[in-house]
Design an enzyme around this catalytic site. Sequence first.
Site, PDB file in Angstrom:
ATOM      1  N   SER A 137       0.973  -1.332  -0.020  1.00 52.33           N
ATOM      2  CA  SER A 137      -0.240   0.108  -0.004  1.00 52.33           C
ATOM      3  C   SER A 137       0.694   1.151  -0.015  1.00 52.33           C
ATOM      4  CB  SER A 137      -0.869   0.076   1.376  1.00 52.33           C
ATOM      5  OG  SER A 137      -1.620  -1.154   1.394  1.00 52.33           O
ATOM      6  N   HIS A 158      -0.973  -3.024  -7.287  1.00 53.36           N
ATOM      7  CA  HIS A 158      -1.942  -2.628  -6.196  1.00 53.36           C
ATOM      8  C   HIS A 158      -3.215  -2.697  -6.325  1.00 53.36           C
ATOM      9  CE1 HIS A 158      -2.884   0.444  -3.150  1.00 53.36           C
ATOM     10  NE2 HIS A 158      -2.674  -0.335  -2.425  1.00 53.36           N
ATOM     11  N   GLU A 170      -3.646  -0.165  -9.640  1.00 54.64           N
ATOM     12  CA  GLU A 170      -2.461   0.562  -9.708  1.00 54.64           C
ATOM     13  C   GLU A 170      -1.122  -0.237 -10.324  1.00 54.64           C
ATOM     14  OE1 GLU A 170      -3.386   4.524  -7.054  1.00 54.64           O
ATOM     15  OE2 GLU A 170      -2.365   2.679  -5.960  1.00 54.64           O
ATOM     16  N   ASN A 208      -3.690   5.922  -2.333  1.00 51.23           N
ATOM     17  CA  ASN A 208      -3.510   5.960  -0.977  1.00 51.23           C
ATOM     18  C   ASN A 208      -2.912   7.573  -0.480  1.00 51.23           C
ATOM     19  OD1 ASN A 208      -4.633   3.797  -0.164  1.00 51.23           O
ATOM     20  ND2 ASN A 208      -2.783   2.456  -0.473  1.00 51.23           N
TER      21      ASN A 208
HETATM   22  N1  CAA Z   1     -17.079 -10.420  -2.606  1.00 54.62           N
HETATM   23  C1  CAA Z   1     -18.004 -10.404  -3.412  1.00 54.62           C
HETATM   24  N2  CAA Z   1     -19.226  -9.637  -3.604  1.00 54.62           N
HETATM   25  C2  CAA Z   1     -19.040  -8.617  -2.681  1.00 54.62           C
HETATM   26  C3  CAA Z   1     -18.230  -8.516  -1.658  1.00 54.62           C
HETATM   27  C4  CAA Z   1     -16.944  -9.102  -1.716  1.00 54.62           C
HETATM   28  N3  CAA Z   1     -16.013  -8.965  -0.825  1.00 54.62           N
HETATM   29  N4  CAA Z   1     -18.407  -7.243  -1.126  1.00 54.62           N
HETATM   30  C5  CAA Z   1     -19.464  -6.834  -1.619  1.00 54.62           C
HETATM   31  N5  CAA Z   1     -19.889  -7.545  -2.546  1.00 54.62           N
HETATM   32  C6  CAA Z   1     -21.247  -7.422  -3.478  1.00 54.62           C
HETATM   33  C7  CAA Z   1     -22.146  -8.473  -3.108  1.00 54.62           C
HETATM   34  O1  CAA Z   1     -23.038  -8.691  -4.156  1.00 54.62           O
HETATM   35  C8  CAA Z   1     -23.176  -7.562  -2.190  1.00 54.62           C
HETATM   36  O2  CAA Z   1     -24.279  -7.780  -1.898  1.00 54.62           O
HETATM   37  P1  CAA Z   1     -24.587  -8.863  -0.615  1.00 54.62           P
HETATM   38  O3  CAA Z   1     -24.339  -8.250   0.435  1.00 54.62           O
HETATM   39  O4  CAA Z   1     -26.113  -9.224  -0.971  1.00 54.62           O
HETATM   40  O5  CAA Z   1     -23.808 -10.327  -0.803  1.00 54.62           O
HETATM   41  C9  CAA Z   1     -23.077  -6.248  -2.771  1.00 54.62           C
HETATM   42  O6  CAA Z   1     -21.624  -5.962  -3.288  1.00 54.62           O
HETATM   43  C10 CAA Z   1     -23.331  -5.004  -1.918  1.00 54.62           C
HETATM   44  O7  CAA Z   1     -22.546  -5.021  -0.753  1.00 54.62           O
HETATM   45  P2  CAA Z   1     -22.864  -4.295   0.334  1.00 54.62           P
HETATM   46  O8  CAA Z   1     -24.518  -4.455   0.736  1.00 54.62           O
HETATM   47  O9  CAA Z   1     -22.090  -4.877   1.553  1.00 54.62           O
HETATM   48  O10 CAA Z   1     -22.520  -2.666   0.459  1.00 54.62           O
HETATM   49  P3  CAA Z   1     -22.318  -1.713  -0.720  1.00 54.62           P
HETATM   50  O11 CAA Z   1     -23.250  -1.646  -1.660  1.00 54.62           O
HETATM   51  O12 CAA Z   1     -21.747  -0.577   0.243  1.00 54.62           O
HETATM   52  O13 CAA Z   1     -21.028  -2.123  -1.414  1.00 54.62           O
HETATM   53  C11 CAA Z   1     -18.503  -2.095  -1.045  1.00 54.62           C
HETATM   54  C12 CAA Z   1     -19.837  -2.641  -0.362  1.00 54.62           C
HETATM   55  C13 CAA Z   1     -18.082  -2.305  -2.587  1.00 54.62           C
HETATM   56  C14 CAA Z   1     -17.391  -2.259  -0.122  1.00 54.62           C
HETATM   57  C15 CAA Z   1     -18.856  -0.454  -0.749  1.00 54.62           C
HETATM   58  O14 CAA Z   1     -19.302  -0.079   0.425  1.00 54.62           O
HETATM   59  C16 CAA Z   1     -17.518   0.241  -1.202  1.00 54.62           C
HETATM   60  O15 CAA Z   1     -17.177   0.698  -2.445  1.00 54.62           O
HETATM   61  N6  CAA Z   1     -16.781   0.826  -0.035  1.00 54.62           N
HETATM   62  C17 CAA Z   1     -15.589   1.607  -0.287  1.00 54.62           C
HETATM   63  C18 CAA Z   1     -14.469   0.779  -0.671  1.00 54.62           C
HETATM   64  C19 CAA Z   1     -13.087   1.310  -0.813  1.00 54.62           C
HETATM   65  O16 CAA Z   1     -13.089   2.635  -0.678  1.00 54.62           O
HETATM   66  N7  CAA Z   1     -12.235   0.393  -1.017  1.00 54.62           N
HETATM   67  C20 CAA Z   1     -10.728   0.880  -1.058  1.00 54.62           C
HETATM   68  C21 CAA Z   1     -10.046   1.032   0.263  1.00 54.62           C
HETATM   69  S1  CAA Z   1      -8.488   1.451   0.042  1.00 54.62           S
HETATM   70  C22 CAA Z   1      -7.668   0.179  -0.493  1.00 54.62           C
HETATM   71  O17 CAA Z   1      -7.898  -0.815  -0.497  1.00 54.62           O
HETATM   72  C23 CAA Z   1      -6.133   0.459  -0.632  1.00 54.62           C
HETATM   73  C24 CAA Z   1      -5.107   0.320   0.491  1.00 54.62           C
HETATM   74  O18 CAA Z   1      -3.889   0.015   0.176  1.00 54.62           O
HETATM   75  C25 CAA Z   1      -5.423   0.336   1.688  1.00 54.62           C
HETATM   76  P1  NAD Z   2      -3.877  -9.354   6.280  1.00 56.76           P
HETATM   77  O1  NAD Z   2      -3.294  -9.232   7.639  1.00 56.76           O
HETATM   78  O2  NAD Z   2      -5.381  -9.507   6.104  1.00 56.76           O
HETATM   79  O3  NAD Z   2      -3.255 -10.750   5.643  1.00 56.76           O
HETATM   80  C1  NAD Z   2      -1.911 -10.836   5.304  1.00 56.76           C
HETATM   81  C2  NAD Z   2      -1.592 -12.382   5.348  1.00 56.76           C
HETATM   82  O4  NAD Z   2      -0.265 -12.523   5.007  1.00 56.76           O
HETATM   83  C3  NAD Z   2      -1.845 -13.135   6.605  1.00 56.76           C
HETATM   84  O5  NAD Z   2      -2.923 -14.002   6.352  1.00 56.76           O
HETATM   85  C4  NAD Z   2      -0.513 -13.610   6.919  1.00 56.76           C
HETATM   86  O6  NAD Z   2      -0.529 -14.856   7.805  1.00 56.76           O
HETATM   87  C5  NAD Z   2       0.294 -13.861   5.852  1.00 56.76           C
HETATM   88  N1  NAD Z   2       1.701 -13.661   5.778  1.00 56.76           N
HETATM   89  C6  NAD Z   2       2.419 -12.995   6.706  1.00 56.76           C
HETATM   90  N2  NAD Z   2       3.671 -13.244   6.707  1.00 56.76           N
HETATM   91  C7  NAD Z   2       3.835 -14.199   5.785  1.00 56.76           C
HETATM   92  C8  NAD Z   2       4.672 -14.976   5.375  1.00 56.76           C
HETATM   93  N3  NAD Z   2       6.149 -14.820   5.534  1.00 56.76           N
HETATM   94  N4  NAD Z   2       4.518 -15.992   4.199  1.00 56.76           N
HETATM   95  C9  NAD Z   2       3.342 -16.172   3.743  1.00 56.76           C
HETATM   96  N5  NAD Z   2       2.398 -15.441   4.236  1.00 56.76           N
HETATM   97  C10 NAD Z   2       2.444 -14.429   5.161  1.00 56.76           C
HETATM   98  O7  NAD Z   2      -3.303  -8.183   5.151  1.00 56.76           O
HETATM   99  P2  NAD Z   2      -4.084  -7.504   4.020  1.00 56.76           P
HETATM  100  O8  NAD Z   2      -4.809  -6.437   4.368  1.00 56.76           O
HETATM  101  O9  NAD Z   2      -4.379  -8.518   3.056  1.00 56.76           O
HETATM  102  O10 NAD Z   2      -2.624  -6.506   3.466  1.00 56.76           O
HETATM  103  C11 NAD Z   2      -1.730  -7.429   2.757  1.00 56.76           C
HETATM  104  C12 NAD Z   2      -0.939  -6.443   2.146  1.00 56.76           C
HETATM  105  O11 NAD Z   2      -1.927  -5.734   1.017  1.00 56.76           O
HETATM  106  C13 NAD Z   2      -0.216  -5.101   2.888  1.00 56.76           C
HETATM  107  O12 NAD Z   2       0.955  -5.075   2.011  1.00 56.76           O
HETATM  108  C14 NAD Z   2      -1.437  -4.167   2.548  1.00 56.76           C
HETATM  109  O13 NAD Z   2      -0.680  -2.994   2.758  1.00 56.76           O
HETATM  110  C15 NAD Z   2      -1.452  -4.396   1.158  1.00 56.76           C
HETATM  111  N6  NAD Z   2      -2.972  -3.809   0.987  1.00 56.76           N
HETATM  112  C16 NAD Z   2      -4.080  -3.775   1.711  1.00 56.76           C
HETATM  113  C17 NAD Z   2      -5.426  -3.344   1.613  1.00 56.76           C
HETATM  114  C18 NAD Z   2      -6.420  -3.223   2.610  1.00 56.76           C
HETATM  115  O14 NAD Z   2      -7.324  -2.504   2.335  1.00 56.76           O
HETATM  116  N7  NAD Z   2      -6.148  -3.947   3.695  1.00 56.76           N
HETATM  117  C19 NAD Z   2      -5.574  -2.634   0.226  1.00 56.76           C
HETATM  118  C20 NAD Z   2      -4.544  -2.692  -0.849  1.00 56.76           C
HETATM  119  C21 NAD Z   2      -3.246  -3.121  -0.492  1.00 56.76           C
END
Ligand code: CAA
Ligand code: NAD
Length: 302
Positions: A137, A158, A170, A208
């Site tokens: 991330s 990503h 990404e 991010n």
């Molecule tokens: N797998 C399969 N289908 C899924 C699912 C999953 N994990 N999650 C949601 N769905 C589908 C299902 O069809 C679900 O219907 P059911 O609940 O009946 O199964 C439908 O989507 C609708 O889901 P929800 O009712 O839970 O709610 P929603 O319409 O709000 O959608 C969401 C859920 C897509 C997660 C939406 O809330 C959303 O877009 N949230 C923001 C997510 C976001 O910003 N993500 C980026 C995070 S940052 C990141 O990831 C980067 C990083 O490195 C940290």
């Molecule tokens: P998580 O904690 O859900 O999963 C990490 C997994 O890696 C665990 O199951 C753990 O047992 C396993 N693991 C740890 N060390 C290991 C090793 N040496 N060998 C094999 N497996 C090992 O974490 P996550 O949220 O899936 O995030 C994973 C990566 O993806 C991170 O780099 C995070 O920054 C990135 N990421 C996270 C998100 C998010 O929304 N959570 C979105 C995009 C990218």
Amino acid sequence: LCRHFSSSAVRNVVIKNVTIIGGGQMGAGIAQVAAATGHSVTLVDTSDDILKTAVKGIEGSLKRVVKKKFADKPEAGEEFIQKILQNVSTSTDSGSAAQRSDLVLEAIVENLKIKQDIFHQLDKVAPEHTIFASNTSSLPITDIASTTSRLDRFGGLHFFNPVPMMKLVEVVATSATSKETFDSLLNFSKVLGKTPVSCKDTPGFIVNRLLVPYLVEAVRLHERGHGSKEDVDIAMKLGAGHPMGPFELADYVGLDTIKFIIDGWSAKDPSNPLFAPIEMLNKLVAEGKLGKKTGEGFYKYK
Ligand code: CAA
Ligand code: NAD
């Protein structure tokens, strides 16, 4: 036929066999999408129990997809799920999985040293043509790749949470990533049904770098007593059209991941107020309240 080609003649790699290291929320989601698009996937984690949970998670997520897609045909839906699950195998041995892979994609904990160690090991055993990629991330891809001797075949890939729903990938090129590698990763993202964007290897890439400062700014606003968590979430959903408010989204992403990101950026740029420590976030992480995945974060999920 290709025997006489040196490794420098390796062209765009068509990715068929994929090893995904880490079966957490991201790794399992990526495995699901890759398997559903016909790739042969090996999901690797540290224990069989974790892997069992990961496959159960994939099955659960596929059931949600099927419930809509095959609403009137439950049998066809079950067949659809089984066909996809057949494309997923699991292993606790990343080395032997990598030996059979065109792409090794890492999605383990957001810790530079651990990621570097894994790639260093795998670099010795993976075939010449195998592309390495990280789902990090926030860590520089250049730093993760530095322990390998395949800098030209290393990039960032990503994904976003939840992977089956979020359309973006990404694709990150370092200064050493070859055009062939970058094109292979772009093409792989498209084959998965995602829309790729090109990113430089800069902190947080595009999403991010914008999203994480916003999430922690919401926590700071709340810490100052300027809004309840619930009101901030409602405000951003109804006033800015976000599907989740910042506290819901932080819990969804994982508070440990958000803390790792902010701490890492702060270490590199300590004077930037956007990256200053956030007391409430640090306290929750110290208590093991990491968000949805542990049942409690800013909110309770049990
Ligand atoms: N797998 C399969 N289908 C899924 C699912 C999953 N994990 N999650 C949601 N769905 C589908 C299902 O069809 C679900 O219907 P059911 O609940 O009946 O199964 C439908 O989507 C609708 O889901 P929800 O009712 O839970 O709610 P929603 O319409 O709000 O959608 C969401 C859920 C897509 C997660 C939406 O809330 C959303 O877009 N949230 C923001 C997510 C976001 O910003 N993500 C980026 C995070 S940052 C990141 O990831 C980067 C990083 O490195 C940290
Ligand atoms: P998580 O904690 O859900 O999963 C990490 C997994 O890696 C665990 O199951 C753990 O047992 C396993 N693991 C740890 N060390 C290991 C090793 N040496 N060998 C094999 N497996 C090992 O974490 P996550 O949220 O899936 O995030 C994973 C990566 O993806 C991170 O780099 C995070 O920054 C990135 N990421 C996270 C998100 C998010 O929304 N959570 C979105 C995009 C990218």
